[in-house]
Design an enzyme around this catalytic site. Sequence first.
Site, PDB file in Angstrom:
ATOM      1  N   ASN A  26       0.797  -1.232   0.000  1.00 20.83           N
ATOM      2  CA  ASN A  26       0.000   0.000   0.000  1.00 20.83           C
ATOM      3  C   ASN A  26       0.824   1.273   0.000  1.00 20.83           C
ATOM      4  O   ASN A  26       0.287   2.362   0.161  1.00 20.83           O
ATOM      5  CB  ASN A  26      -0.983   0.034   1.176  1.00 20.83           C
ATOM      6  CG  ASN A  26      -2.025  -1.055   1.015  1.00 20.83           C
ATOM      7  OD1 ASN A  26      -2.493  -1.299  -0.106  1.00 20.83           O
ATOM      8  ND2 ASN A  26      -2.379  -1.709   2.092  1.00 20.83           N
ATOM      9  N   GLU A  43      -9.457   9.087  -5.083  1.00 13.86           N
ATOM     10  CA  GLU A  43      -8.820   7.824  -5.463  1.00 13.86           C
ATOM     11  C   GLU A  43      -9.868   6.804  -5.907  1.00 13.86           C
ATOM     12  O   GLU A  43     -10.902   6.642  -5.256  1.00 13.86           O
ATOM     13  CB  GLU A  43      -8.043   7.254  -4.270  1.00 13.86           C
ATOM     14  CG  GLU A  43      -6.867   8.108  -3.851  1.00 13.86           C
ATOM     15  CD  GLU A  43      -5.940   7.418  -2.866  1.00 13.86           C
ATOM     16  OE1 GLU A  43      -4.781   7.838  -2.765  1.00 13.86           O
ATOM     17  OE2 GLU A  43      -6.378   6.453  -2.190  1.00 13.86           O
ATOM     18  N   GLU A  99     -11.434   6.599  -1.823  1.00 11.44           N
ATOM     19  CA  GLU A  99     -11.476   7.646  -0.804  1.00 11.44           C
ATOM     20  C   GLU A  99     -11.015   8.954  -1.422  1.00 11.44           C
ATOM     21  O   GLU A  99     -10.511   8.976  -2.539  1.00 11.44           O
ATOM     22  CB  GLU A  99     -10.573   7.280   0.379  1.00 11.44           C
ATOM     23  CG  GLU A  99      -9.115   7.125   0.006  1.00 11.44           C
ATOM     24  CD  GLU A  99      -8.234   6.818   1.215  1.00 11.44           C
ATOM     25  OE1 GLU A  99      -8.701   6.969   2.349  1.00 11.44           O
ATOM     26  OE2 GLU A  99      -7.080   6.446   1.007  1.00 11.44           O
ATOM     27  N   ASN A 113      -8.551  12.195  -0.713  1.00 10.93           N
ATOM     28  CA  ASN A 113      -7.487  12.751   0.113  1.00 10.93           C
ATOM     29  C   ASN A 113      -7.567  14.268   0.050  1.00 10.93           C
ATOM     30  O   ASN A 113      -7.412  14.861  -1.016  1.00 10.93           O
ATOM     31  CB  ASN A 113      -6.125  12.266  -0.377  1.00 10.93           C
ATOM     32  CG  ASN A 113      -5.969  10.770  -0.171  1.00 10.93           C
ATOM     33  OD1 ASN A 113      -6.387  10.234   0.851  1.00 10.93           O
ATOM     34  ND2 ASN A 113      -5.402  10.103  -1.153  1.00 10.93           N
TER      35      ASN A 113
END
Lengths: 681, 510
Positions: A235, A275, A288, A290
């Site tokens: 990740n 994202e 999500e 950011n």
Amino acid sequence: MFDKILIANRGEIACRVIKTARKMGIKTVAVYSDADAQALHVQMADEAIHIGPPPANQSYIVIDKIMDAIKQSGAQAVHPGYGFLSENKLFAEALEAADVAFIGPPAGAIESMGDKITSKKIAQEAGVSTVPGYMGLIEDAEEAVKISNEIGYPVMIKASAGGGGKGMRIAWNDDEAREGFQSSKNEAANSFGDDRIFIEKFVTQPRHIEIQVLADQHGNCIYLGERECSIQRRNQKVVEEAPSPFLDEATRKAMGEQSVALAKAVGYASAGTVEFIVDGERNFYFLEMNTRLQVEHPVTELITGVDLVEQMIRVANGEPLTMTQDDVTLTGWAIENRLYAEDPYRGFLPSIGRLTQYRPPIEVAAGPMAEAGTWHGDAPEGETAVRNDTGVYEGGEISMYYDPMIAKLCTWGADRPAAIEAMRNALDGFEVEGIGHNLPFVAAVMDHEKFTSGNMTTAFIEEEYPDGFEGVTLDDGQLRQIAAACVAMHRVAEIRRTRVTGRMDNHTRRVGNNWVATLQGEEFAVAVAADQSGADVSFDDGSVMRVESDWTPGQTLARVSVDGAEIALKVRKITGGFNIRFRGADLKVHVRSPRQAELAKLMPEKLPPDTSKMLLCPMPGLIVKVDVEVGDEVQEGQALCTVEAMKMENILRAEKKATVTKINAGAGDSLAVDDVIMEFE
Amino acid sequence: MKDILNELEDRRNAARMGGGERRIASQHAKGKLTARERIELLLDEGSFEEFDMFVAHRSTDFGMEKNRPAGDGVVTGWGTINGRMVYVFSQDFTVLGGSVSATHAQKICKIMDMAVQNGAPVIGLNDSGGARIQEGVDSLAGYGEVFQRNIVASGVVPQISVIMGPCAGGAVYSPAMTDFIFMVKDSSYMFVTGPDVVKTVTNEVVTAEELGGASTHTKKSSVADGAFENDVEALAEVRRLVDFLPSNNQQKAPTRPFFDDPARVDSSLDTLVPANPNTPYDMKELILKVADEGDFYEIQEDFAKNMITGFIRMEGSTVGVVANQPMVLAGCLDIDSARKAARFVRFCDAFDIPILTLVDVPGFLPGKSQEYDGIIKHGAKLLYAYGEATVPKVTVITRKAYGGAYVVMSSKHLRGDFNYAWPTSEIAVMGAKGATEIIHRADLGDEEKIAQHTADYEDRFANPFVAAERGFIDEVIMPQSTRRRVCRAFASLRTKQAKMPWKKHDNIPL
């Protein structure tokens, strides 16, 4: 416009914000912990304020300390960078209360996008595509099949309480859904005592693609194309690029418009990133948002010419966006490689310490940023761009307290192959010594067929390097280039040796023209015909390579032209040759006269010692304690000894059951990496 | 006439075959090269001139008269290394096991005498089963003759030994008296008494490798100055060392063209010394950044790592470097490091090689084992060596220079020519904490007061300026300009003349 802003961050991002602020005529204030007293961002800023001890939770993320620094410096606005306080609602509120501008989105947007469930709900309401799934209680297998059909196969059946792959099944059809539901439920009941199950779409061949949005306080919002960040390790993004090699115009537009809709839905104002996960059929699903500047924002800047930090500052100052969606064009291709102080040959173990050598490639301005005048600094112009965002310098330190990022190296080219080629060359010319780093690894990725074809997923590293990274094998053409270069270099070095004083007149050594280069297990016998400007190196198959270089002995980077191809080799002298690093490969090149080569062949090949039965010191450090004695039988996981390094005590444990046969170090000994601490049987 | 010429060639060919194909193959199978192959690699191509190719032994006992191979187990002569003359002997294990007979020793003595007469280094490639037992005392006499010549040549021409096979018993004492001993890993060993004798006398079971292999002698005993992977690498590295060394004690060390700016500024050195005085850093980085082209030939790399010794070049000229290594034992002086450095300093002084000393020394290592083993006398060796050295001496203090160890490390008081200090240096009788606890003994119970006293002491003495005020430090310099300052210092010392009063010889505390 603000007169003075404070950057509540450190490292490369603080430096990067300072560059734009300086360009805009805004004074900058840096903050720093004890560990960063000598850091580059402190040197670059107009003022620097000390905010406490090294750990971030005692300095960089203590809101009160930042607020004090703001008061002390009189800064009118704060750029938070990424990480630390960048997505902290309380910080945004504290600034608001103090009437200091936050160079970021409103606190409300941070809050609503900060929660996974809330953000997904808002996204759905704003018409953003989310991963289809059923969160309610599922009664039985037949219901599971029904729901799976509604979602569309493949689906993932997951235990609500699940984790670590337990209670998780992937189903591609009704039978598998039926069976998967039952086994997941049983497993969940046994493992977690909670047999609630939910089902969601399983995304095949997932790629991580994100949209950059930019919004002002007046309701204007645009998107600046996408970035593909599929190459990740656990990740953590490693390689990013813009645009994505996978998206078509329609998908890009759909993703962009949905992202803008989401930004508007939360009253967003600043730069932000939405994202998505994208499957093999270009279906995309919201992950999500950011609410900050992303690490990988430079690739967007490089293809759009927009300085995102400048835009953030202007938006925070209340200015409306001066561009519309129609003004946004994506030109050329940009790639970013993140250089981390992580040793790829040791399972990417963080490697902290002093940068005894740090020489990034020379920056070159090109592309939209050069044209728009948003390029930072005064790099010479060229065909392809090289941009290096960094917060360190030669003699500086990679600290154990923070992210081990050394630099973000970006290149831009007219198209993807040009950008990749520029990146290969930039990496070859990037010298970093003193610590382990992933430069050879990213260099290997740049040559990987799956990457060059643009055909990668988020599983790329896991799938292509399942056993870790062991370096790169060069092809015959590359080996010949290196052999020719090394022979020419060796010849120069040997001729210099014959110019030593104290020679016997008239009996001086003549350096020969015939050489044998040995590298990567291959042998090349060559003859060298040198002239004023270089040398023709003839191989025994009749081919000839022209080598020209201004390399002199002692230089650690050799820029060599081989048959007109400009290559950069990292060079270290070894006995009878050079250690060469090039394109992710790290190899010994021996250059010998034919007779020397003949005799060298008689030398036994010494296999490296079998380290599987040894405990090696994983880092330079001091042995604090040895827990076992010779003859002890140790069990897997048993503590063997404690090594102190960088004030941290590391307990080394047995990897398997074994008997200790020899102990080579005792408490108080200081060891180097790979020193043998003890041996087993 | 033609026949006579042919006979010479035939005899030469026979001599060149040494012990014959079978023994050569066996030598190769052990991963070792033959005596002649080694010489080929050591010397410039085609430069070898052989002496005594046809010498044969004169022994008649035990049927030895029937086996008189030409050359008698050692190949001797001279040649060049990068055009500079060296004398070489290379023992031939394929001929009578390279054993030393009276004539074998004579051959070695001949080239040693020539080397001293003509002022060129002697390089011995050792690969011998030991004394030729059949010759008895004649063989011992041969060793004795060689030993005597080692001693006479010592300090006149550099002597280098490479152990490339067995070297046992009395044979070890010839290399032991040379300036440098190198070994080949896994195929060489040295000991006075072998594993069999050890077993008989002490009941200890030990392998030859454990008892006297390269690892033992580079890490534990310090008998060897370095070890290399194989014959080819060892000989290449000996060539590299010879490039640093003067041919004899009348000549300056060689210089060669260099591609590194003597005025090169290295700003990364400004951050070399960490903010915390107890944090170690790697002194080798400074050596590499000060040296021409980062080229460093380390001597005794694996022994007493708290002290670094070796050769670099500055402006193309050889400089010997002695440096404390804060990474190991905080860089303190102890028996091993003092002995290691003392021998190196004396070699440099004997051969007119300037010495650069880099100092970060917290003092002598305390403890019973050090005192019992005679740190007083061993420490004195280094003090003595520095004090007697008349070569150019430049010293740079980077951080700590405490107590007696400060004086030892080529201080002004030992006739240092240039004594520089970085602004980070602390030249004091001891660390602030220790000093405070002695001076303010009365306040020992009061932590606050002690802390205040310590801070005061640090302010007053933890810097180079007290010493600089007295002229013990010639100049406080910026770390980044170290290379430029040191190059200029040595440049100014090229004409240095310093003499000691006449003495038969000194009496260094051995």
